[in-house]
Design a protein around this motif. Sequence first.
Motif, PDB file in Angstrom:
ATOM      1  N   ASP A 101       0.825  -1.092   0.078  1.00 25.17           N
ATOM      2  CA  ASP A 101      -0.236  -0.028   0.011  1.00 25.17           C
ATOM      3  C   ASP A 101       1.031   1.271   0.107  1.00 25.17           C
ATOM      4  O   ASP A 101       1.410   1.538   1.154  1.00 25.17           O
ATOM      5  N   ASP A 102       0.886   1.853  -1.055  1.00 26.76           N
ATOM      6  CA  ASP A 102       1.805   3.058  -1.462  1.00 26.76           C
ATOM      7  C   ASP A 102       1.627   4.157  -0.494  1.00 26.76           C
ATOM      8  O   ASP A 102       2.293   4.970  -0.315  1.00 26.76           O
ATOM      9  N   PHE A 103       0.435   4.117   0.139  1.00 26.11           N
ATOM     10  CA  PHE A 103       0.199   5.355   1.123  1.00 26.11           C
ATOM     11  C   PHE A 103       0.250   4.898   2.602  1.00 26.11           C
ATOM     12  O   PHE A 103       0.074   5.878   3.415  1.00 26.11           O
ATOM     13  N   HIS A 104       0.668   3.850   2.867  1.00 20.29           N
ATOM     14  CA  HIS A 104       0.894   3.407   4.199  1.00 20.29           C
ATOM     15  C   HIS A 104       2.361   2.441   4.026  1.00 20.29           C
ATOM     16  O   HIS A 104       2.292   1.316   4.444  1.00 20.29           O
ATOM     17  N   LEU A 105       3.497   3.163   3.759  1.00 20.24           N
ATOM     18  CA  LEU A 105       4.644   2.322   3.588  1.00 20.24           C
ATOM     19  C   LEU A 105       5.390   1.666   4.724  1.00 20.24           C
ATOM     20  O   LEU A 105       6.196   1.235   4.914  1.00 20.24           O
ATOM     21  N   ASN A 106       4.818   2.314   5.934  1.00 21.49           N
ATOM     22  CA  ASN A 106       5.375   1.881   7.205  1.00 21.49           C
ATOM     23  C   ASN A 106       4.840   0.429   7.775  1.00 21.49           C
ATOM     24  O   ASN A 106       4.999  -0.074   8.539  1.00 21.49           O
ATOM     25  N   MET A 107       3.989  -0.191   6.799  1.00 19.58           N
ATOM     26  CA  MET A 107       3.179  -1.420   7.151  1.00 19.58           C
ATOM     27  C   MET A 107       3.897  -2.333   6.096  1.00 19.58           C
ATOM     28  O   MET A 107       4.490  -2.243   5.029  1.00 19.58           O
ATOM     29  N   PRO A 108       3.685  -3.817   6.840  1.00 15.62           N
ATOM     30  CA  PRO A 108       4.272  -4.762   5.793  1.00 15.62           C
ATOM     31  C   PRO A 108       4.028  -4.949   4.588  1.00 15.62           C
ATOM     32  O   PRO A 108       2.584  -4.734   4.243  1.00 15.62           O
ATOM     33  N   GLN A 109       4.654  -5.463   3.698  1.00 12.80           N
ATOM     34  CA  GLN A 109       4.062  -5.613   2.310  1.00 12.80           C
ATOM     35  C   GLN A 109       3.361  -7.117   2.140  1.00 12.80           C
ATOM     36  O   GLN A 109       3.835  -7.903   3.213  1.00 12.80           O
ATOM     37  N   GLY A 110       3.131  -7.503   0.988  1.00 13.84           N
ATOM     38  CA  GLY A 110       2.220  -8.526   0.825  1.00 13.84           C
ATOM     39  C   GLY A 110       3.133  -9.213  -0.255  1.00 13.84           C
ATOM     40  O   GLY A 110       4.027  -8.466  -0.950  1.00 13.84           O
ATOM     41  N   VAL A 111       2.695 -10.373  -0.765  1.00  9.89           N
ATOM     42  CA  VAL A 111       3.422 -11.266  -1.710  1.00  9.89           C
ATOM     43  C   VAL A 111       2.295 -11.843  -2.665  1.00  9.89           C
ATOM     44  O   VAL A 111       1.324 -12.568  -1.991  1.00  9.89           O
ATOM     45  N   ILE A 112       2.501 -11.832  -3.747  1.00  8.13           N
ATOM     46  CA  ILE A 112       1.916 -12.828  -4.661  1.00  8.13           C
ATOM     47  C   ILE A 112       2.820 -14.010  -5.028  1.00  8.13           C
ATOM     48  O   ILE A 112       4.057 -13.631  -5.380  1.00  8.13           O
ATOM     49  N   VAL A 113       2.488 -15.376  -4.798  1.00  2.00           N
ATOM     50  CA  VAL A 113       3.235 -16.264  -4.996  1.00  2.00           C
ATOM     51  C   VAL A 113       2.780 -17.105  -6.322  1.00  2.00           C
ATOM     52  O   VAL A 113       1.571 -17.566  -6.147  1.00  2.00           O
ATOM     53  N   ALA A 114       3.520 -17.310  -7.346  1.00  2.91           N
ATOM     54  CA  ALA A 114       3.111 -18.070  -8.711  1.00  2.91           C
ATOM     55  C   ALA A 114       3.581 -19.248  -8.480  1.00  2.91           C
ATOM     56  O   ALA A 114       4.893 -19.439  -8.279  1.00  2.91           O
ATOM     57  N   LYS A 115       2.810 -20.423  -8.436  1.00  2.00           N
ATOM     58  CA  LYS A 115       3.233 -21.753  -8.226  1.00  2.00           C
ATOM     59  C   LYS A 115       2.782 -22.508  -9.686  1.00  2.00           C
ATOM     60  O   LYS A 115       1.518 -22.139  -9.851  1.00  2.00           O
TER      61      LYS A 115
END
Length: 115
Positions: A101-115
């Motif tokens: 979330d580019d408006f909340h850079l202090n928060m953890p990132q997410g990840v998309i995992v392609a399998k």
Amino acid sequence: MSLSKVRKVRLILSAALLAASSMALAADLPTFKLEMQDGKLIPPRIEVPTGQRIKIEIHNIGKSAAEFESIELRKEKVLAPGAQSFVVIAPLRAGEYKFFDDFHLNMPQGVIVAK
């Protein structure tokens, strides 16, 4: 009808058909849901299949604006509080692709995992 009016009608019809076919294609894609709540990503990890286009439906359930962004995927989408939208992602190779979330850079990132 004059030639210019015929051209305008054709252009309008072509644009309408293109928009309708794009929406139909997006509706048929494997779809994954993401909620954004004032910097929190729910779920923070999204597992998707490799080799096919996907759609991520994004819903901002928070009280502030949110921006889904992935530099690796070259996608961004700004949502007002309560807004919903989606992004379509081209076929992915196996691997992990970060988003945040580019408006909340202090928060953890997410990840998309392609399998």
